[in-house]
Design a protein around this motif. Structure first.
Motif, PDB file in Angstrom:
ATOM      1  N   PRO A  63       0.671  -7.162  -1.584  1.00 30.22           N
ATOM      2  CA  PRO A  63       0.625  -6.198  -2.686  1.00 30.22           C
ATOM      3  C   PRO A  63      -0.261  -6.714  -3.820  1.00 30.22           C
ATOM      4  CG  PRO A  63       2.888  -6.847  -2.157  1.00 30.22           C
ATOM      5  CD  PRO A  63       1.993  -7.787  -1.432  1.00 30.22           C
ATOM      6  N   THR A  65      -1.139  -5.665  -8.208  1.00 33.71           N
ATOM      7  CA  THR A  65      -0.368  -5.007  -9.275  1.00 33.71           C
ATOM      8  C   THR A  65      -1.123  -3.885  -9.983  1.00 33.71           C
ATOM      9  OG1 THR A  65      -1.137  -6.727 -10.741  1.00 33.71           O
ATOM     10  CG2 THR A  65       1.068  -7.007  -9.788  1.00 33.71           C
ATOM     11  N   THR A 124       2.934   0.220  -5.100  1.00 31.78           N
ATOM     12  CA  THR A 124       2.101  -0.943  -5.414  1.00 31.78           C
ATOM     13  C   THR A 124       0.715  -0.807  -4.778  1.00 31.78           C
ATOM     14  OG1 THR A 124       1.917  -3.320  -5.144  1.00 31.78           O
ATOM     15  CG2 THR A 124       3.041  -2.180  -3.410  1.00 31.78           C
ATOM     16  N   VAL A 126      -2.521  -2.526  -2.786  1.00 31.66           N
ATOM     17  CA  VAL A 126      -2.483  -3.429  -1.620  1.00 31.66           C
ATOM     18  C   VAL A 126      -3.865  -3.971  -1.299  1.00 31.66           C
ATOM     19  CG1 VAL A 126      -0.454  -2.615  -0.317  1.00 31.66           C
ATOM     20  CG2 VAL A 126      -2.587  -1.345  -0.166  1.00 31.66           C
ATOM     21  N   THR A 157       5.627  -1.528   3.249  1.00 30.33           N
ATOM     22  CA  THR A 157       5.360  -2.057   1.908  1.00 30.33           C
ATOM     23  C   THR A 157       5.774  -1.077   0.824  1.00 30.33           C
ATOM     24  OG1 THR A 157       3.509  -3.277   2.843  1.00 30.33           O
ATOM     25  CG2 THR A 157       3.527  -3.035   0.444  1.00 30.33           C
ATOM     26  N   TRP A 158       5.529   0.193   1.081  1.00 29.69           N
ATOM     27  CA  TRP A 158       5.837   1.213   0.075  1.00 29.69           C
ATOM     28  C   TRP A 158       7.270   1.734   0.219  1.00 29.69           C
ATOM     29  CZ3 TRP A 158       0.577   4.232   0.833  1.00 29.69           C
ATOM     30  CH2 TRP A 158      -0.430   3.511   0.179  1.00 29.69           C
TER      31      TRP A 158
END
Ligand code: GLA
Length: 396
Positions: A63, A65, A124, A126, A157-158
């Protein structure tokens, strides 16, 4: 994971570290596929019988930011970076601003956000680094492998949890709209649903999938891939023309898709459309029937009995659908002459690979025969290897 998987995943991680100067948090992967039978039937709402192969594309991810997505790969030196909330403006209209390979992962990010109704500002950013051992342009669906790996990596991830069919649709949308190739859903379904030792019998209308045991090993058979090295692209030319001919045929018969046409309807169609359209339709209609016959034969008699169906499928693609090339015909003929149980081109056509179902102790003879036939015809040497039905997309 196989030794090759471990190596390819390590390449993805090393690429990530070298290009982004940090470590990835994990790797995900998805396979290429071979289609046993059922070609150009998927976008006609018909039947297909593909299986995922052991060759996979791995993606390393971490990830970031700032709400951006950045992709690098071993296919290309460049890196492409876009804000997640700009993807909507990029696809489909401005896709030419992105190098072709990057449209696959970025297109998946775009389609996944849209399909899940996710506001890009809530997830986030990536970084993604890709490495693959799926041969590119061989008709083994290296593109669906990238899409599948990206889809599972981003969904994890999400923290969005679409089912596998939804992820396959995301991949197809990326391919259709972000890349611009008017393909069906077979490859993405195979990449996401693949199982060891089995094929996926897919109804492309309902998207219902059944796992069909192949039993190659038990029958002493191997599936040999003969990659002709002739490159093709489905974003241009022949593929789209074939699809348009199928749509013309369905319209002439007043049905939503060629899935609704049976072999018995063909004489009536012959009076309604020109000869080329008729032969395109005849391929699809008879191929749908061959998929059903193959599934029935596999269940009743096992894989040794499906050879004639594979051969008939190739003849139909060569003569009616006209998507074979001399190299594919040579590969099929050489394999059959050397004792293959059956052989056909696989995938969208215009290049790519042929497959041959071969008794274990005849693999060398088939390999030698194809190599010799290519040499005699003045073609570049083919790449020949065996594949085995393998698992679909997953975190490594
Ligand atoms: C390509 C496409 C698939 C399918 C095949 C032909 O692989 O991506 O959707 O149409 O060609 O069967």
């Amino acid at each position: 994971m196989t030794a090759t998987d471990i190596r390819t995943a390590a390449i993805a991680r090393a690429l990530f570290a070298a290009r982004f100067g940090a470590d990835a948090v994990g790797t995900w992967s998805a396979p290429g596929r071979v289609n046993l039978i059922g070609e150009h039937t998927d976008y006609n709402d018909g039947f297909v019988l593909p299986f995922a192969i052991q060759h996979r594309t791995h993606v390393a991810l971490a990830p970031r930011t700032d709400g951006r997505i950045r992709v690098v790969s071993t296919f290309d030196e460049g890196s492409v970076e876009v804000a997640l909330d700009e993807l909507d403006a990029l696809f489909p209209d401005r896709r030419d601003e992105v190098p072709e390979w990057a449209r696959y992962p970025l297109g998946v990010a775009w389609a996944l956000l849209a399909a899940s109704g996710t506001d890009p500002s809530t997830v986030t950013g990536v970084d993604l680094a890709f490495a693959s051992d799926v041969p590119v342009g061989a008709g083994l669906s290296s593109s669906a492998a990238i899409e599948g790996a990206t889809a599972v990596a981003l969904a994890d991830t999400w923290d969005i949890d679409p089912d596998r069919v939804a992820l396959a649709k995301v991949g197809r949308r990326a391919e259709n709209e972000a890349v611009g190739a008017p393909t069906g859903i077979m490859d993405q379904m195979a990449a996401l649903l693949g199982r060891a030792d089995a094929a996926i019998f897919l109804d492309c209308r309902s998207l219902e999938a059944q796992v069909i045991d192949l039993g190659f090993a038990g029958a002493g058979l191997e599936l040999v891939v003969i990659d002709t090295g002739v490159k093709h692209s489905h974003a241009t030319g022949g593929y789209g023309e074939r699809r348009a001919a199928c749509e013309r045929g369905a319209a002439a018969l007043g049905v939503p898709a060629l899935r609704d046409v049976s072999v018995d309807d063909l004489p009536r169609l012959a009076e309604l459309v020109d000869d080329v359209t008729f032969r395109r339709v005849r391929h699809v209609v008879t191929e749908n029937q061959r998929v059903l016959d193959t599934v029935r034969t596999l269940r009743a008699q096992g894989p040794t009995a499906i050879g004639d169906l594979l051969v008939a499928s190739h003849a139909s693609m060569r003569d009616d659908f006209e998507i074979s090339v001399p190299e594919l015909d040579t590969a099929v003929e050489a394999a059959l002459a050397a004792g293959a149980v059956g052989a056909r081109m696989t995938g969208g056509g215009f290049g790519g690979a042929a497959i041959a179902l071969v008794a274990h102790d005849q693999v060398q003879a088939v390999t030698d025969a194809a190599t010799t036939a290519f040499e005699a015809a003045g073609f570049a040497a083919p790449t020949i290897f065996t594949v085995s039905p393998s698992v679909g997309a997953a975190r490594d």
